[in-house]
Scaffold this motif. Structure first.
Motif, PDB file in Angstrom:
ATOM      1  N   GLU A 143       7.878  61.118  65.250  1.00  0.00           N
ATOM      2  CA  GLU A 143       9.264  60.863  65.657  1.00  0.00           C
ATOM      3  C   GLU A 143       9.558  59.366  65.651  1.00  0.00           C
ATOM      4  O   GLU A 143       8.652  58.533  65.761  1.00  0.00           O
ATOM      5  CB  GLU A 143       9.516  61.438  67.055  1.00  0.00           C
ATOM      6  N   ARG A 144      10.827  59.051  65.545  1.00  0.00           N
ATOM      7  CA  ARG A 144      11.244  57.644  65.567  1.00  0.00           C
ATOM      8  C   ARG A 144      11.312  57.145  67.006  1.00  0.00           C
ATOM      9  O   ARG A 144      11.894  57.783  67.875  1.00  0.00           O
ATOM     10  CB  ARG A 144      12.609  57.482  64.890  1.00  0.00           C
ATOM     11  N   ASP A 145      10.723  56.005  67.220  1.00  0.00           N
ATOM     12  CA  ASP A 145      10.784  55.347  68.519  1.00  0.00           C
ATOM     13  C   ASP A 145      11.144  53.883  68.273  1.00  0.00           C
ATOM     14  O   ASP A 145      11.108  53.419  67.125  1.00  0.00           O
ATOM     15  CB  ASP A 145       9.440  55.466  69.242  1.00  0.00           C
ATOM     16  N   SER A 146      11.496  53.159  69.309  1.00  0.00           N
ATOM     17  CA  SER A 146      11.890  51.765  69.115  1.00  0.00           C
ATOM     18  C   SER A 146      11.395  50.899  70.256  1.00  0.00           C
ATOM     19  O   SER A 146      11.134  51.382  71.370  1.00  0.00           O
ATOM     20  CB  SER A 146      13.418  51.644  68.995  1.00  0.00           C
ATOM     21  N   ARG A 147      11.263  49.632  69.962  1.00  0.00           N
ATOM     22  CA  ARG A 147      10.846  48.649  70.959  1.00  0.00           C
ATOM     23  C   ARG A 147      11.743  47.423  70.831  1.00  0.00           C
ATOM     24  O   ARG A 147      12.063  46.990  69.726  1.00  0.00           O
ATOM     25  CB  ARG A 147       9.383  48.262  70.757  1.00  0.00           C
ATOM     26  N   ARG A 148      12.127  46.867  71.977  1.00  0.00           N
ATOM     27  CA  ARG A 148      12.945  45.659  71.958  1.00  0.00           C
ATOM     28  C   ARG A 148      12.084  44.455  71.572  1.00  0.00           C
ATOM     29  O   ARG A 148      11.003  44.248  72.120  1.00  0.00           O
ATOM     30  CB  ARG A 148      13.564  45.406  73.331  1.00  0.00           C
ATOM     31  N   LEU A 149      12.607  43.683  70.637  1.00  0.00           N
ATOM     32  CA  LEU A 149      11.986  42.406  70.288  1.00  0.00           C
ATOM     33  C   LEU A 149      12.763  41.267  70.949  1.00  0.00           C
ATOM     34  O   LEU A 149      12.178  40.369  71.562  1.00  0.00           O
ATOM     35  CB  LEU A 149      11.949  42.220  68.767  1.00  0.00           C
ATOM     36  N   ILE A 150      14.090  41.319  70.821  1.00  0.00           N
ATOM     37  CA  ILE A 150      14.990  40.362  71.487  1.00  0.00           C
ATOM     38  C   ILE A 150      16.120  41.170  72.105  1.00  0.00           C
ATOM     39  O   ILE A 150      16.680  42.061  71.453  1.00  0.00           O
ATOM     40  CB  ILE A 150      15.574  39.344  70.490  1.00  0.00           C
ATOM     41  N   TYR A 151      16.448  40.847  73.351  1.00  0.00           N
ATOM     42  CA  TYR A 151      17.546  41.565  74.000  1.00  0.00           C
ATOM     43  C   TYR A 151      18.378  40.569  74.802  1.00  0.00           C
ATOM     44  O   TYR A 151      17.890  39.941  75.735  1.00  0.00           O
ATOM     45  CB  TYR A 151      17.017  42.667  74.920  1.00  0.00           C
ATOM     46  N   GLN A 152      19.658  40.425  74.415  1.00  0.00           N
ATOM     47  CA  GLN A 152      20.562  39.485  75.067  1.00  0.00           C
ATOM     48  C   GLN A 152      21.706  40.178  75.805  1.00  0.00           C
ATOM     49  O   GLN A 152      22.663  39.530  76.207  1.00  0.00           O
ATOM     50  CB  GLN A 152      21.115  38.487  74.029  1.00  0.00           C
ATOM     51  N   GLY A 153      21.627  41.472  75.953  1.00  0.00           N
ATOM     52  CA  GLY A 153      22.653  42.178  76.703  1.00  0.00           C
ATOM     53  C   GLY A 153      23.280  43.315  75.924  1.00  0.00           C
ATOM     54  O   GLY A 153      22.906  43.599  74.779  1.00  0.00           O
ATOM     55  N   ARG A 154      24.243  43.934  76.580  1.00  0.00           N
ATOM     56  CA  ARG A 154      24.932  45.068  75.964  1.00  0.00           C
ATOM     57  C   ARG A 154      25.950  44.569  74.940  1.00  0.00           C
ATOM     58  O   ARG A 154      26.790  43.736  75.255  1.00  0.00           O
ATOM     59  CB  ARG A 154      25.641  45.896  77.031  1.00  0.00           C
ATOM     60  N   PRO A 155      25.890  45.083  73.723  1.00  0.00           N
ATOM     61  CA  PRO A 155      26.827  44.629  72.679  1.00  0.00           C
ATOM     62  C   PRO A 155      28.275  44.992  73.015  1.00  0.00           C
ATOM     63  O   PRO A 155      28.536  45.962  73.725  1.00  0.00           O
ATOM     64  CB  PRO A 155      26.352  45.365  71.424  1.00  0.00           C
ATOM     65  N   SER A 156      29.199  44.225  72.492  1.00  0.00           N
ATOM     66  CA  SER A 156      30.615  44.521  72.660  1.00  0.00           C
ATOM     67  C   SER A 156      31.036  45.599  71.661  1.00  0.00           C
ATOM     68  O   SER A 156      30.255  46.016  70.806  1.00  0.00           O
ATOM     69  CB  SER A 156      31.442  43.249  72.449  1.00  0.00           C
ATOM     70  N   ASP A 157      32.294  46.019  71.765  1.00  0.00           N
ATOM     71  CA  ASP A 157      32.791  47.081  70.880  1.00  0.00           C
ATOM     72  C   ASP A 157      32.881  46.647  69.424  1.00  0.00           C
ATOM     73  O   ASP A 157      32.927  47.481  68.522  1.00  0.00           O
ATOM     74  CB  ASP A 157      34.169  47.559  71.363  1.00  0.00           C
ATOM     75  N   ASN A 158      32.943  45.334  69.187  1.00  0.00           N
ATOM     76  CA  ASN A 158      33.081  44.853  67.810  1.00  0.00           C
ATOM     77  C   ASN A 158      31.740  44.412  67.218  1.00  0.00           C
ATOM     78  O   ASN A 158      31.705  43.649  66.252  1.00  0.00           O
ATOM     79  CB  ASN A 158      34.086  43.694  67.740  1.00  0.00           C
ATOM     80  N   ALA A 159      30.633  44.877  67.784  1.00  0.00           N
ATOM     81  CA  ALA A 159      29.310  44.509  67.281  1.00  0.00           C
ATOM     82  C   ALA A 159      29.062  45.133  65.909  1.00  0.00           C
ATOM     83  O   ALA A 159      29.561  46.215  65.596  1.00  0.00           O
ATOM     84  CB  ALA A 159      28.232  44.951  68.265  1.00  0.00           C
ATOM     85  N   VAL A 160      28.275  44.444  65.103  1.00  0.00           N
ATOM     86  CA  VAL A 160      27.866  44.944  63.789  1.00  0.00           C
ATOM     87  C   VAL A 160      26.348  44.857  63.705  1.00  0.00           C
ATOM     88  O   VAL A 160      25.703  44.178  64.512  1.00  0.00           O
ATOM     89  CB  VAL A 160      28.501  44.146  62.642  1.00  0.00           C
ATOM     90  N   SER A 161      25.763  45.546  62.744  1.00  0.00           N
ATOM     91  CA  SER A 161      24.303  45.579  62.656  1.00  0.00           C
ATOM     92  C   SER A 161      23.835  45.517  61.209  1.00  0.00           C
ATOM     93  O   SER A 161      24.585  45.817  60.274  1.00  0.00           O
ATOM     94  CB  SER A 161      23.753  46.839  63.327  1.00  0.00           C
ATOM     95  N   ALA A 162      22.580  45.130  61.061  1.00  0.00           N
ATOM     96  CA  ALA A 162      21.914  45.115  59.764  1.00  0.00           C
ATOM     97  C   ALA A 162      20.447  45.448  60.003  1.00  0.00           C
ATOM     98  O   ALA A 162      19.928  45.238  61.107  1.00  0.00           O
ATOM     99  CB  ALA A 162      22.057  43.761  59.089  1.00  0.00           C
TER     100      ALA A 162
END
Length: 215
Positions: A143-162
């Motif tokens: 199964e897919r799992d994830s780990r935080r590498l960098i975390y600066q808070g909860r993203p806003s509604d206009n966040a984008v990702s790559a």
């Protein structure tokens, strides 16, 4: 004096002609006024509904596109120089977390002290853009799992990702706090967060995801 019949006829014809001219002018004026009212209504409606290049929504979308393109560019450059792989393998086996992180196990006050961190700092921190970085991997159960590498808070509604995938091999070394390769391979330690999820020489395929948004 009695007016001759011929004279009376000419006078009646002249009066009728004036009445028709005045009536025509009135109709023409009404038509012009109606056209002006209709034109004003159309212009007003267009101003209320049109989206120009200077509108807030268009400007916001343009910024989001720029941020996404920058994130993709950082990941591509980091992958080409192996900075992305080294950041994923920047692992403290004794503490079982990334180097120079607190008990949280991820970077919260700034980017990691390696090349990927410097690239993120140049691209986002200096421009007032926040970001989170996650490492997604396959666990022991597939199964897919994830780990935080960098975390600066909860993203806003206009966040984008790559995102960018990195293939880890059994003989890939872990890196120390100075980003120098150690004598320990990823498959030789049982303390790495991602397990050996694939038989053969491939250890795991991880996916580095960057989420960015303007503060």
């Amino acid at each position: 004096m009695v007016t001759p019949p011929a004279a009376r006829g000419r006078g009646a014809q002249s009066s009728g002609h004036f009445d028709r001219d005045e009536s025509g002018q009135a109709h023409t004026l009404e038509g012009v006024v109606a056209a002006l009212i209709l034109l004003s209504a159309v212009i007003f409606a267009l101003e209320m509904t049109a989206v120009t290049p200077l509108s807030a929504s268009t400007s916001s979308q343009h910024l989001e596109n720029q941020q996404e393109a920058t994130a993709r560019g950082v990941l591509a450059s980091a992958a080409e120089t192996d900075a992305l792989e080294r950041a994923v393998l920047f692992w403290n086996t004794s503490a079982e977390r990334f180097w120079n992180t607190s008990g949280l196990g991820y970077y919260a006050s700034g980017p990691p002290p390696n090349e990927l961190g410097r690239m993120l700092n140049r691209s986002f921190d200096s421009r007032g853009i926040a970001y989170n970085v996650f490492v997604v991997y396959q666990d022991d159960e597939g199964e897919r799992d994830s780990r935080r590498l960098i975390y600066q808070g909860r993203p806003s509604d206009n966040a984008v990702s790559a995102a960018r995938s990195v293939t880890l091999f059994d003989n890939d070394p872990l890196y120390d706090h100075e980003s120098v390769a150690t004598g320990t391979t990823v498959s030789a330690t049982g303390d790495y967060f991602a397990p050996d999820a694939s038989p053969g020489s491939v250890y795991n395929v991880v996916r580095v995801e960057v989420v960015v948004w303007r503060i």
